[in-house]
Design a protein around this motif. Structure first.
Motif, mmCIF file in Angstrom:
data_model
loop_
_atom_site.group_PDB
_atom_site.id
_atom_site.type_symbol
_atom_site.label_atom_id
_atom_site.label_comp_id
_atom_site.label_asym_id
_atom_site.label_seq_id
_atom_site.Cartn_x
_atom_site.Cartn_y
_atom_site.Cartn_z
ATOM 1 N N ALA A 67 0.702 -10.960 -9.727
ATOM 2 C CA ALA A 67 -0.071 -9.706 -9.665
ATOM 3 C C ALA A 67 0.557 -8.661 -10.592
ATOM 4 O O ALA A 67 1.091 -7.653 -10.130
ATOM 5 N N PRO A 68 0.503 -8.894 -11.893
ATOM 6 C CA PRO A 68 1.145 -7.948 -12.819
ATOM 7 C C PRO A 68 0.527 -6.545 -12.779
ATOM 8 O O PRO A 68 1.180 -5.577 -13.157
ATOM 9 N N GLN A 69 -0.704 -6.444 -12.314
ATOM 10 C CA GLN A 69 -1.383 -5.148 -12.256
ATOM 11 C C GLN A 69 -0.983 -4.329 -11.023
ATOM 12 O O GLN A 69 -1.351 -3.166 -10.911
ATOM 13 N N ALA A 70 -0.214 -4.920 -10.124
ATOM 14 C CA ALA A 70 0.165 -4.225 -8.893
ATOM 15 C C ALA A 70 1.031 -3.010 -9.215
ATOM 16 O O ALA A 70 1.858 -3.036 -10.124
ATOM 17 N N ASN A 71 0.841 -1.972 -8.437
ATOM 18 C CA ASN A 71 1.608 -0.744 -8.600
ATOM 19 C C ASN A 71 3.085 -1.036 -8.377
ATOM 20 O O ASN A 71 3.444 -1.721 -7.437
ATOM 21 N N ARG A 72 3.940 -0.528 -9.210
ATOM 22 C CA ARG A 72 5.387 -0.765 -9.079
ATOM 23 C C ARG A 72 6.021 0.144 -8.031
ATOM 24 O O ARG A 72 7.145 -0.092 -7.603
ATOM 25 N N ARG A 73 5.324 1.165 -7.630
ATOM 26 C CA ARG A 73 5.852 2.078 -6.615
ATOM 27 C C ARG A 73 5.154 1.791 -5.296
ATOM 28 O O ARG A 73 3.929 1.683 -5.248
ATOM 29 N N PRO A 74 5.907 1.670 -4.213
ATOM 30 C CA PRO A 74 5.284 1.385 -2.921
ATOM 31 C C PRO A 74 4.422 2.547 -2.444
ATOM 32 O O PRO A 74 4.686 3.711 -2.741
ATOM 33 N N SER A 75 3.385 2.218 -1.726
ATOM 34 C CA SER A 75 2.534 3.244 -1.128
ATOM 35 C C SER A 75 3.212 3.760 0.130
ATOM 36 O O SER A 75 3.708 2.968 0.939
ATOM 37 N N PRO A 76 3.237 5.065 0.318
ATOM 38 C CA PRO A 76 3.854 5.595 1.542
ATOM 39 C C PRO A 76 3.033 5.214 2.777
ATOM 40 O O PRO A 76 1.805 5.148 2.720
ATOM 41 N N ILE A 77 3.724 4.947 3.845
ATOM 42 C CA ILE A 77 3.055 4.641 5.113
ATOM 43 C C ILE A 77 2.891 5.963 5.861
ATOM 44 O O ILE A 77 3.875 6.683 6.085
ATOM 45 N N PRO A 78 1.653 6.310 6.241
ATOM 46 C CA PRO A 78 1.439 7.581 6.943
ATOM 47 C C PRO A 78 2.270 7.670 8.220
ATOM 48 O O PRO A 78 2.455 6.677 8.929
ATOM 49 N N GLU A 79 2.778 8.835 8.490
ATOM 50 C CA GLU A 79 3.620 9.063 9.669
ATOM 51 C C GLU A 79 2.921 8.637 10.961
ATOM 52 O O GLU A 79 3.556 8.123 11.880
ATOM 53 N N ALA A 80 1.602 8.816 11.023
ATOM 54 C CA ALA A 80 0.859 8.434 12.237
ATOM 55 C C ALA A 80 0.965 6.943 12.526
ATOM 56 O O ALA A 80 0.962 6.529 13.684
ATOM 57 N N VAL A 81 1.073 6.116 11.494
ATOM 58 C CA VAL A 81 1.216 4.672 11.707
ATOM 59 C C VAL A 81 2.568 4.373 12.325
ATOM 60 O O VAL A 81 2.679 3.575 13.249
ATOM 61 N N TRP A 82 3.619 5.025 11.819
ATOM 62 C CA TRP A 82 4.944 4.826 12.418
ATOM 63 C C TRP A 82 4.939 5.254 13.875
ATOM 64 O O TRP A 82 5.569 4.610 14.721
ATOM 65 N N ASP A 83 4.260 6.344 14.172
ATOM 66 C CA ASP A 83 4.191 6.819 15.562
ATOM 67 C C ASP A 83 3.542 5.782 16.463
ATOM 68 O O ASP A 83 3.967 5.580 17.601
ATOM 69 N N LEU A 84 2.512 5.110 15.991
ATOM 70 C CA LEU A 84 1.864 4.064 16.787
ATOM 71 C C LEU A 84 2.816 2.911 17.072
ATOM 72 O O LEU A 84 2.825 2.339 18.143
ATOM 73 N N ALA A 85 3.611 2.563 16.090
ATOM 74 C CA ALA A 85 4.466 1.390 16.206
ATOM 75 C C ALA A 85 5.638 1.611 17.159
ATOM 76 O O ALA A 85 6.141 0.656 17.726
#
Length: 67
Positions: free
Chosen positions: A46-64
């Motif tokens: 996947a050479p077209q994939a973004n090299r920088r990770p996408s941030p995970i929204p804080e609300a998702v961490w809260d659910l986990a």
């Protein structure tokens, strides 16, 4: 597992269903490379994939982490 449980209960409350299906790595090589932390293989597939990770929204961490 906690996040899956929350998702399942959300689906029940909102009257929809969720289905999970395992897809073998040979049919899904990009996800397979990521799940095995094989970054070089992932970049080759996947050479077209973004090299920088996408941030995970804080609300998702809260659910986990909520009991």
């Amino acid at each position: 597992m906690h996040l899956v449980r929350k998702l399942f209960l959300f689906a029940v409350d909102h009257h929809f269903s969720i289905t999970f299906k395992h897809i073998y790595g040979k049919y899904n090589p990009i996800a397979d490379a990521l799940s095995r932390f094989q970054e070089n293989r992932f970049r080759m597939l996947a050479p077209q994939a973004n090299r920088r990770p996408s941030p995970i929204p804080e609300a998702v961490w809260d659910l986990a982490i909520q009991p």
